[in-house]
Design a protein around this motif. Sequence first.
Motif, mmCIF file in Angstrom:
data_model
loop_
_atom_site.group_PDB
_atom_site.id
_atom_site.type_symbol
_atom_site.label_atom_id
_atom_site.label_comp_id
_atom_site.label_asym_id
_atom_site.label_seq_id
_atom_site.Cartn_x
_atom_site.Cartn_y
_atom_site.Cartn_z
ATOM 1 N N UNK A 86 0.832 -1.095 -0.129
ATOM 2 C CA UNK A 86 0.026 -0.010 0.069
ATOM 3 C C UNK A 86 0.923 1.073 0.086
ATOM 4 N N UNK A 87 1.797 1.110 0.862
ATOM 5 C CA UNK A 87 2.949 2.449 0.988
ATOM 6 C C UNK A 87 4.290 1.618 1.150
ATOM 7 N N UNK A 88 5.316 2.441 0.497
ATOM 8 C CA UNK A 88 6.815 1.822 0.660
ATOM 9 C C UNK A 88 7.219 2.459 1.981
ATOM 10 N N UNK A 89 7.933 1.514 2.566
ATOM 11 C CA UNK A 89 8.437 1.980 3.911
ATOM 12 C C UNK A 89 9.631 3.001 3.453
ATOM 13 N N UNK A 90 10.470 3.623 4.442
ATOM 14 C CA UNK A 90 11.485 4.310 4.198
ATOM 15 C C UNK A 90 11.939 5.270 5.401
ATOM 16 N N UNK A 91 12.601 6.061 5.307
ATOM 17 C CA UNK A 91 12.791 7.157 6.270
ATOM 18 C C UNK A 91 12.521 8.673 5.787
ATOM 19 N N UNK A 92 12.040 9.385 6.796
ATOM 20 C CA UNK A 92 11.416 10.622 6.708
ATOM 21 C C UNK A 92 11.788 11.428 7.766
ATOM 22 N N UNK A 93 12.190 12.597 7.521
ATOM 23 C CA UNK A 93 12.445 13.491 8.675
ATOM 24 C C UNK A 93 11.215 14.070 9.231
ATOM 25 N N UNK A 99 12.663 19.896 17.576
ATOM 26 C CA UNK A 99 13.633 18.901 17.360
ATOM 27 C C UNK A 99 13.233 18.232 16.181
ATOM 28 N N UNK A 100 14.280 17.823 15.435
ATOM 29 C CA UNK A 100 14.226 17.134 14.288
ATOM 30 C C UNK A 100 14.872 15.835 14.331
ATOM 31 N N UNK A 101 14.409 14.625 13.703
ATOM 32 C CA UNK A 101 14.792 13.368 13.621
ATOM 33 C C UNK A 101 14.505 12.637 12.683
ATOM 34 N N UNK A 102 15.284 11.899 12.039
ATOM 35 C CA UNK A 102 15.036 10.661 11.096
ATOM 36 C C UNK A 102 13.880 9.587 11.632
ATOM 37 N N UNK A 103 12.839 9.391 11.126
ATOM 38 C CA UNK A 103 11.776 8.228 11.440
ATOM 39 C C UNK A 103 11.742 7.242 10.569
ATOM 40 N N UNK A 104 11.918 5.997 10.755
ATOM 41 C CA UNK A 104 11.949 4.720 9.758
ATOM 42 C C UNK A 104 10.280 4.316 10.036
#
Length: 192
Positions: free
Chosen positions: A97-104, A115-120
């Motif tokens: 349905x949706x591809x996984x990945x990293x997003x800020x 606060x900013x961080x990478x979320x898997x």
Amino acid sequence: MMRKVLSASALTAVMLLGSQAAIAGGCRGSACYNLVSTPPVYGSVAETVMTRPEQTEARIVPARYEYVSEQVMLHPERQIPRHQPAQYGTVSETVMVSAGGRRWEVTRDAHGRTVGCWVETPARYAHVQRTVEISPASVSYETIPAVYTQRQRKVMVSATQVVHETIPATYETRQRQVLMTPASRHWARAGY
């Protein structure tokens, strides 16, 4: 032979009569003549005669017919199409349905700071069903054989004819009386 016998007997009778007449009339010797009559002589002749002439007859011979048996086709061979519709089925599959990945991802912490961080994020999958064609539509042909039967029909074997027949003449042998020697009269010396 018959003629000679008849002539001799007739001549003897005439001579006897003539001699007596001559004696009675006074005629004597070799100077006397008698009138001699000879009767006619008849005989049989065999003749072939036609009793019926040759004839030609016309005779009509009628046409002659016979019945013959023959095989006739009632229905020719034919092919009947049999339509097979396409076959469908339902298949179940897992799709993304949706591809996984990293997003800020930017958020505020408890103190109000940014606060900013990478979320898997994992890929999301779902089970879906869809209809698929299992076998395509097709056409098959069934062959129906020809149908025959026996029938009789009348056919002319020989046509009408006129036949001419000749009947030969017929002949017959018949006996017929004919005059062999005609009657005659002459003078003969008496006593001879």
